[in-house]
Design a protein around this motif. Structure first.
Motif, PDB file in Angstrom:
ATOM      1  N   SER A 176       4.320 -14.922  10.157  1.00 35.24           N
ATOM      2  CA  SER A 176       3.858 -15.897   9.185  1.00 35.24           C
ATOM      3  C   SER A 176       2.550 -16.181   9.085  1.00 35.24           C
ATOM      4  O   SER A 176       1.958 -16.425   8.019  1.00 35.24           O
ATOM      5  CB  SER A 176       4.509 -17.422   9.164  1.00 35.24           C
ATOM      6  OG  SER A 176       4.230 -17.955  10.174  1.00 35.24           O
ATOM      7  N   ASP A 177       1.715 -16.220  10.069  1.00 29.48           N
ATOM      8  CA  ASP A 177       0.246 -16.442   9.777  1.00 29.48           C
ATOM      9  C   ASP A 177      -0.742 -15.049   9.871  1.00 29.48           C
ATOM     10  O   ASP A 177      -1.854 -15.109  10.067  1.00 29.48           O
ATOM     11  CB  ASP A 177      -0.454 -17.413  11.041  1.00 29.48           C
ATOM     12  CG  ASP A 177      -0.633 -16.535  12.301  1.00 29.48           C
ATOM     13  OD1 ASP A 177       0.350 -15.702  12.538  1.00 29.48           O
ATOM     14  OD2 ASP A 177      -1.310 -17.120  13.249  1.00 29.48           O
ATOM     15  N   ASP A 178      -0.167 -14.004  10.041  1.00 27.47           N
ATOM     16  CA  ASP A 178      -0.612 -12.718   9.756  1.00 27.47           C
ATOM     17  C   ASP A 178      -1.373 -12.360   8.532  1.00 27.47           C
ATOM     18  O   ASP A 178      -0.913 -12.726   7.289  1.00 27.47           O
ATOM     19  CB  ASP A 178       0.334 -11.562  10.241  1.00 27.47           C
ATOM     20  CG  ASP A 178       0.500 -11.458  11.567  1.00 27.47           C
ATOM     21  OD1 ASP A 178      -0.052 -12.097  12.374  1.00 27.47           O
ATOM     22  OD2 ASP A 178       1.666 -10.882  12.020  1.00 27.47           O
ATOM     23  N   VAL A 179      -2.621 -11.723   8.499  1.00 25.94           N
ATOM     24  CA  VAL A 179      -3.101 -10.881   7.313  1.00 25.94           C
ATOM     25  C   VAL A 179      -2.566  -9.390   7.524  1.00 25.94           C
ATOM     26  O   VAL A 179      -2.348  -8.815   8.505  1.00 25.94           O
ATOM     27  CB  VAL A 179      -4.668 -11.001   7.357  1.00 25.94           C
ATOM     28  CG1 VAL A 179      -5.237 -10.273   6.637  1.00 25.94           C
ATOM     29  CG2 VAL A 179      -5.146 -12.335   7.088  1.00 25.94           C
ATOM     30  N   VAL A 180      -2.104  -9.010   6.618  1.00 27.69           N
ATOM     31  CA  VAL A 180      -1.516  -7.703   6.441  1.00 27.69           C
ATOM     32  C   VAL A 180      -2.256  -6.701   5.490  1.00 27.69           C
ATOM     33  O   VAL A 180      -2.625  -7.101   4.323  1.00 27.69           O
ATOM     34  CB  VAL A 180      -0.089  -7.763   5.943  1.00 27.69           C
ATOM     35  CG1 VAL A 180       0.413  -6.258   6.126  1.00 27.69           C
ATOM     36  CG2 VAL A 180       0.690  -8.672   6.812  1.00 27.69           C
ATOM     37  N   THR A 181      -2.645  -5.653   5.701  1.00 29.27           N
ATOM     38  CA  THR A 181      -3.207  -4.446   4.816  1.00 29.27           C
ATOM     39  C   THR A 181      -2.249  -3.373   5.092  1.00 29.27           C
ATOM     40  O   THR A 181      -1.671  -3.129   6.090  1.00 29.27           O
ATOM     41  CB  THR A 181      -4.583  -4.104   5.429  1.00 29.27           C
ATOM     42  OG1 THR A 181      -5.160  -3.325   4.133  1.00 29.27           O
ATOM     43  CG2 THR A 181      -5.011  -3.862   6.677  1.00 29.27           C
ATOM     44  N   GLU A 182      -2.266  -2.245   4.207  1.00 30.42           N
ATOM     45  CA  GLU A 182      -1.301  -1.343   4.270  1.00 30.42           C
ATOM     46  C   GLU A 182      -2.217  -0.107   3.844  1.00 30.42           C
ATOM     47  O   GLU A 182      -2.911  -0.126   2.991  1.00 30.42           O
ATOM     48  CB  GLU A 182      -0.118  -1.496   3.407  1.00 30.42           C
ATOM     49  CG  GLU A 182       0.882  -0.491   3.352  1.00 30.42           C
ATOM     50  CD  GLU A 182       2.237  -0.754   2.583  1.00 30.42           C
ATOM     51  OE1 GLU A 182       2.892  -0.046   2.051  1.00 30.42           O
ATOM     52  OE2 GLU A 182       2.527  -1.920   2.875  1.00 30.42           O
ATOM     53  N   THR A 183      -1.971   0.886   4.701  1.00 27.03           N
ATOM     54  CA  THR A 183      -2.637   2.417   4.291  1.00 27.03           C
ATOM     55  C   THR A 183      -1.414   3.364   4.248  1.00 27.03           C
ATOM     56  O   THR A 183      -0.740   3.451   5.576  1.00 27.03           O
ATOM     57  CB  THR A 183      -3.757   2.820   5.063  1.00 27.03           C
ATOM     58  OG1 THR A 183      -4.743   1.845   5.010  1.00 27.03           O
ATOM     59  CG2 THR A 183      -4.122   3.863   4.879  1.00 27.03           C
ATOM     60  N   ASP A 184      -1.276   4.316   3.305  1.00 28.29           N
ATOM     61  CA  ASP A 184      -0.090   5.268   3.461  1.00 28.29           C
ATOM     62  C   ASP A 184       1.164   4.723   3.841  1.00 28.29           C
ATOM     63  O   ASP A 184       1.726   5.394   4.561  1.00 28.29           O
ATOM     64  CB  ASP A 184      -0.642   6.179   4.257  1.00 28.29           C
ATOM     65  CG  ASP A 184      -2.208   6.872   3.715  1.00 28.29           C
ATOM     66  OD1 ASP A 184      -2.341   6.859   2.340  1.00 28.29           O
ATOM     67  OD2 ASP A 184      -2.809   7.490   4.403  1.00 28.29           O
ATOM     68  N   GLY A 185       1.437   3.556   3.545  1.00 27.37           N
ATOM     69  CA  GLY A 185       2.935   3.093   3.960  1.00 27.37           C
ATOM     70  C   GLY A 185       2.808   2.477   5.416  1.00 27.37           C
ATOM     71  O   GLY A 185       3.951   1.923   5.876  1.00 27.37           O
ATOM     72  N   VAL A 186       1.909   2.463   6.155  1.00 28.80           N
ATOM     73  CA  VAL A 186       1.739   1.910   7.308  1.00 28.80           C
ATOM     74  C   VAL A 186       1.064   0.565   7.340  1.00 28.80           C
ATOM     75  O   VAL A 186      -0.063   0.343   6.472  1.00 28.80           O
ATOM     76  CB  VAL A 186       0.869   2.650   8.386  1.00 28.80           C
ATOM     77  CG1 VAL A 186       0.777   1.997   9.591  1.00 28.80           C
ATOM     78  CG2 VAL A 186       1.626   4.037   8.466  1.00 28.80           C
ATOM     79  N   ARG A 187       1.556  -0.693   7.830  1.00 28.86           N
ATOM     80  CA  ARG A 187       0.860  -1.712   7.722  1.00 28.86           C
ATOM     81  C   ARG A 187       0.058  -2.167   9.081  1.00 28.86           C
ATOM     82  O   ARG A 187       0.634  -1.942  10.230  1.00 28.86           O
ATOM     83  CB  ARG A 187       1.872  -2.903   7.455  1.00 28.86           C
ATOM     84  CG  ARG A 187       2.462  -2.775   6.129  1.00 28.86           C
ATOM     85  CD  ARG A 187       3.462  -3.988   5.970  1.00 28.86           C
ATOM     86  NE  ARG A 187       4.926  -3.685   6.553  1.00 28.86           N
ATOM     87  CZ  ARG A 187       5.691  -4.332   6.514  1.00 28.86           C
ATOM     88  NH1 ARG A 187       5.615  -5.610   6.035  1.00 28.86           N
ATOM     89  NH2 ARG A 187       6.777  -4.003   7.162  1.00 28.86           N
ATOM     90  N   LEU A 188      -1.050  -2.738   8.979  1.00 31.83           N
ATOM     91  CA  LEU A 188      -1.799  -3.370   9.890  1.00 31.83           C
ATOM     92  C   LEU A 188      -1.935  -4.736   9.927  1.00 31.83           C
ATOM     93  O   LEU A 188      -1.844  -5.493   8.813  1.00 31.83           O
ATOM     94  CB  LEU A 188      -3.249  -2.861   9.932  1.00 31.83           C
ATOM     95  CG  LEU A 188      -4.156  -3.463  10.806  1.00 31.83           C
ATOM     96  CD1 LEU A 188      -3.927  -2.962  12.268  1.00 31.83           C
ATOM     97  CD2 LEU A 188      -5.925  -3.058  10.517  1.00 31.83           C
ATOM     98  N   VAL A 189      -1.382  -5.422  11.004  1.00 35.42           N
ATOM     99  CA  VAL A 189      -1.262  -6.919  10.738  1.00 35.42           C
ATOM    100  C   VAL A 189      -2.132  -7.444  12.068  1.00 35.42           C
ATOM    101  O   VAL A 189      -2.371  -7.050  13.305  1.00 35.42           O
ATOM    102  CB  VAL A 189       0.341  -7.310  11.062  1.00 35.42           C
ATOM    103  CG1 VAL A 189       1.057  -6.905  10.071  1.00 35.42           C
ATOM    104  CG2 VAL A 189       0.760  -6.931  12.501  1.00 35.42           C
TER     105      VAL A 189
END
Length: 112
Positions: free
Chosen positions: A55-68
């Motif tokens: 719940s406290d993660d920042v999420v970014t997505e590239t080519d369908g893959v998420r970095l949390v």
């Protein structure tokens, strides 16, 4: 869960590698980056596959893959880019962190 694309980035090369690893392990394509105390320079990066964002993660997505990234670690890596590089010395995820005042030769440890 916040999405903040400018806070941290995942390169296409890193996204492709995460997707390959996740597929082999039958896991979602979610890479968790966290920062822990230790290493030769004071802080060290930790990578692992995550089942889902917290719940406290920042999420970014590239080519369908998420970095949390959790909110505490984000303060230490804000503006960073996670890449996957292959060289004669081996292959690894690399963090280019504008907050790091210095790093170490292994590339997994930094200081502020």
């Amino acid at each position: 869960m916040a999405t903040a694309i400018s806070d941290i980035a995942l390169t296409p090369a890193a996204a492709a590698r995460v997707a390959t690893i996740a597929e082999r392990q039958n896991k979602p394509a979610i890479l968790r980056l966290s920062v822990e105390g230790g290493g030769c320079s004071g802080f060290q990066y930790r990578f692992g596959l995550a089942d889902a964002p917290d719940s406290d993660d920042v999420v970014t997505e590239t080519d369908g893959v998420r970095l949390v990234v959790d909110s505490i670690s984000l303060d230490l890596v804000r503006g960073a880019e996670v890449d996957y590089v292959e060289s004669l010395g081996g292959a690894a995820f690399r963090v280019t962190n504008p907050n790091a005042a210095s790093g170490c030769g292994c590339g997994t440890s930094f200081s502020i």
